[in-house]
Scaffold this motif. Structure first.
Motif, mmCIF file in Angstrom:
data_model
loop_
_atom_site.group_PDB
_atom_site.id
_atom_site.type_symbol
_atom_site.label_atom_id
_atom_site.label_comp_id
_atom_site.label_asym_id
_atom_site.label_seq_id
_atom_site.Cartn_x
_atom_site.Cartn_y
_atom_site.Cartn_z
ATOM 1 N N GLU A 103 -17.602 23.554 26.981
ATOM 2 C CA GLU A 103 -17.209 23.629 26.377
ATOM 3 C C GLU A 103 -16.835 23.690 24.793
ATOM 4 O OE1 GLU A 103 -14.943 19.847 28.696
ATOM 5 O OE2 GLU A 103 -15.719 19.862 27.096
ATOM 6 N N HIS A 104 -16.121 24.984 24.631
ATOM 7 C CA HIS A 104 -15.468 25.499 23.260
ATOM 8 C C HIS A 104 -14.536 25.033 23.052
ATOM 9 C CE1 HIS A 104 -18.918 28.372 23.888
ATOM 10 N NE2 HIS A 104 -18.470 28.615 25.094
ATOM 11 N N ASP A 105 -14.716 23.573 21.829
ATOM 12 C CA ASP A 105 -13.433 23.146 20.978
ATOM 13 C C ASP A 105 -12.895 24.164 20.123
ATOM 14 O OD1 ASP A 105 -14.471 20.640 22.813
ATOM 15 O OD2 ASP A 105 -14.968 19.988 21.666
ATOM 16 N N ALA A 106 -11.478 24.317 19.841
ATOM 17 C CA ALA A 106 -11.432 24.791 18.867
ATOM 18 C C ALA A 106 -11.599 24.044 17.263
ATOM 19 C CB ALA A 106 -9.447 25.250 19.280
ATOM 20 N N GLY A 107 -11.734 25.152 16.543
ATOM 21 C CA GLY A 107 -12.316 24.615 15.811
ATOM 22 C C GLY A 107 -13.548 23.874 15.396
ATOM 23 N N GLY A 108 -14.223 23.599 16.759
ATOM 24 C CA GLY A 108 -15.847 23.046 16.386
ATOM 25 C C GLY A 108 -16.232 24.053 16.343
ATOM 26 N N LEU A 109 -17.283 23.463 15.492
ATOM 27 C CA LEU A 109 -19.105 24.829 15.142
ATOM 28 C C LEU A 109 -19.072 25.278 16.441
ATOM 29 C CD1 LEU A 109 -20.213 22.377 12.258
ATOM 30 C CD2 LEU A 109 -18.932 24.914 12.066
ATOM 31 N N LEU A 110 -19.596 24.208 17.086
ATOM 32 C CA LEU A 110 -20.636 24.912 18.397
ATOM 33 C C LEU A 110 -20.482 24.315 19.524
ATOM 34 C CD1 LEU A 110 -23.972 23.266 16.540
ATOM 35 C CD2 LEU A 110 -23.563 25.623 17.276
ATOM 36 N N PRO A 111 -20.814 24.722 20.941
ATOM 37 C CA PRO A 111 -19.832 24.356 21.953
ATOM 38 C C PRO A 111 -20.319 22.992 21.745
ATOM 39 C CG PRO A 111 -21.671 26.389 22.351
ATOM 40 C CD PRO A 111 -21.066 25.910 20.799
ATOM 41 N N ARG A 112 -19.974 22.547 23.103
ATOM 42 C CA ARG A 112 -20.343 20.933 24.154
ATOM 43 C C ARG A 112 -20.562 20.660 25.545
ATOM 44 N NH1 ARG A 112 -19.582 16.073 20.974
ATOM 45 N NH2 ARG A 112 -21.333 15.704 22.526
ATOM 46 N N LEU A 113 -21.496 19.856 26.043
ATOM 47 C CA LEU A 113 -21.668 20.289 27.560
ATOM 48 C C LEU A 113 -20.554 18.715 27.358
ATOM 49 C CD1 LEU A 113 -24.467 20.956 29.160
ATOM 50 C CD2 LEU A 113 -23.674 18.703 29.526
ATOM 51 N N ARG A 114 -19.728 18.928 28.670
ATOM 52 C CA ARG A 114 -19.544 17.844 29.940
ATOM 53 C C ARG A 114 -19.868 17.746 30.855
ATOM 54 N NH1 ARG A 114 -15.046 15.218 27.789
ATOM 55 N NH2 ARG A 114 -14.136 16.455 26.703
ATOM 56 N N ASN A 115 -20.289 16.487 31.178
ATOM 57 C CA ASN A 115 -20.472 15.972 32.689
ATOM 58 C C ASN A 115 -19.116 15.415 33.295
ATOM 59 O OD1 ASN A 115 -20.804 14.027 35.186
ATOM 60 N ND2 ASN A 115 -22.963 14.101 33.971
ATOM 61 N N THR A 116 -19.532 16.846 34.009
ATOM 62 C CA THR A 116 -17.784 16.554 35.314
ATOM 63 C C THR A 116 -17.586 15.716 36.199
ATOM 64 O OG1 THR A 116 -19.055 18.414 37.216
ATOM 65 C CG2 THR A 116 -18.283 19.147 35.335
ATOM 66 N N ALA A 117 -18.852 14.729 36.351
ATOM 67 C CA ALA A 117 -18.965 14.048 37.150
ATOM 68 C C ALA A 117 -18.284 12.759 36.087
ATOM 69 C CB ALA A 117 -19.610 13.197 37.912
ATOM 70 N N THR A 118 -18.554 12.445 34.857
ATOM 71 C CA THR A 118 -18.302 11.404 34.615
ATOM 72 C C THR A 118 -17.686 11.205 33.493
ATOM 73 O OG1 THR A 118 -20.224 11.826 33.367
ATOM 74 C CG2 THR A 118 -20.728 10.166 35.066
ATOM 75 N N GLY A 119 -17.342 12.705 32.648
ATOM 76 C CA GLY A 119 -16.584 13.055 31.696
ATOM 77 C C GLY A 119 -16.941 12.450 30.436
ATOM 78 N N GLU A 120 -18.320 12.325 30.706
ATOM 79 C CA GLU A 120 -19.196 12.257 29.599
ATOM 80 C C GLU A 120 -19.270 13.422 28.668
ATOM 81 O OE1 GLU A 120 -19.430 9.073 27.947
ATOM 82 O OE2 GLU A 120 -18.915 7.693 29.186
ATOM 83 N N ARG A 121 -19.872 12.809 27.153
ATOM 84 C CA ARG A 121 -20.010 14.407 26.588
ATOM 85 C C ARG A 121 -21.362 13.948 25.676
ATOM 86 N NH1 ARG A 121 -15.674 16.691 22.712
ATOM 87 N NH2 ARG A 121 -16.854 19.208 22.396
ATOM 88 N N PRO A 122 -22.746 13.904 26.406
ATOM 89 C CA PRO A 122 -24.559 13.620 26.292
ATOM 90 C C PRO A 122 -24.294 14.644 24.599
ATOM 91 C CG PRO A 122 -23.824 14.821 28.232
ATOM 92 C CD PRO A 122 -23.018 14.659 27.975
ATOM 93 N N ILE A 123 -25.525 13.942 24.019
ATOM 94 C CA ILE A 123 -25.526 14.809 22.665
ATOM 95 C C ILE A 123 -27.861 14.981 23.114
ATOM 96 C CG2 ILE A 123 -24.269 13.491 21.525
ATOM 97 C CD1 ILE A 123 -26.609 11.758 20.529
ATOM 98 N N VAL A 124 -27.762 14.877 23.614
ATOM 99 C CA VAL A 124 -29.715 14.801 24.805
ATOM 100 C C VAL A 124 -28.938 15.910 25.784
ATOM 101 C CG1 VAL A 124 -31.608 14.196 24.012
ATOM 102 C CG2 VAL A 124 -29.966 13.137 22.919
ATOM 103 N N LEU A 125 -29.302 16.780 25.440
ATOM 104 C CA LEU A 125 -29.994 17.885 27.148
ATOM 105 C C LEU A 125 -31.744 18.296 27.164
ATOM 106 C CD1 LEU A 125 -27.141 20.451 25.855
ATOM 107 C CD2 LEU A 125 -27.141 18.545 26.589
ATOM 108 N N HIS A 126 -31.732 17.307 28.522
ATOM 109 C CA HIS A 126 -33.366 17.736 28.798
ATOM 110 C C HIS A 126 -33.129 19.108 29.909
ATOM 111 C CE1 HIS A 126 -37.038 17.007 29.682
ATOM 112 N NE2 HIS A 126 -36.653 16.533 31.005
ATOM 113 N N ALA A 127 -33.771 19.802 29.489
ATOM 114 C CA ALA A 127 -34.004 20.849 30.826
ATOM 115 C C ALA A 127 -35.205 20.584 31.803
ATOM 116 C CB ALA A 127 -33.713 22.312 30.253
#
Length: 117
Positions: free
Chosen positions: A93-117
């Protein structure tokens, strides 16, 4: 599945790639993991060993011994999100006015801060 039966999301198993907690408790967990399997006493975990397998083995050893688990699984992906999935369950997601895009989990609605690939 019997060890974590109450979790209602696909993320019900520990992931060796991301852990957090209090320093003393993490040290004990890491020492337990590095000590090696109860099936091979006296043989420490090898440098080229599979950390994910060892973490799951540790979970099963504790469950079989009737010991409480020394960790919780972030099953709602409130902190951690694994990006390696057969079908992604997240969006960027790209928030209006936000500095960076954020990821949102579509199943839980959470916006985690640590991404593991």
């Amino acid at each position: 599945d019997e060890v974590t039966p109450d979790l209602l999301t696909p993320w019900r198993y520990p992931n060796a790639g991301c852990i957090c907690g209090r320093a003393g408790q993490l040290l004990i967990l890491l020492e337990d993991l590095l000590a090696g399997s109860q099936a091979s006493p006296g043989q420490p975990f090898p440098e080229d060993g599979n950390d994910q397998d060892r973490l799951h083995e540790h979970l099963l050893e504790r469950a079989e011994a009737g010991q409480p688990l020394p960790y919780m699984v972030d099953s709602r992906c409130g902190v951690f999100q694994c990006l390696y999935e057969a079908e992604p369950q997240w969006v960027v997601e790209h928030d209006a006015g936000g500095l960076l895009p954020r990821l949102r989990n579509t199943a839980t609605g959470e916006r985690p801060i640590v991404l593991h690939a």
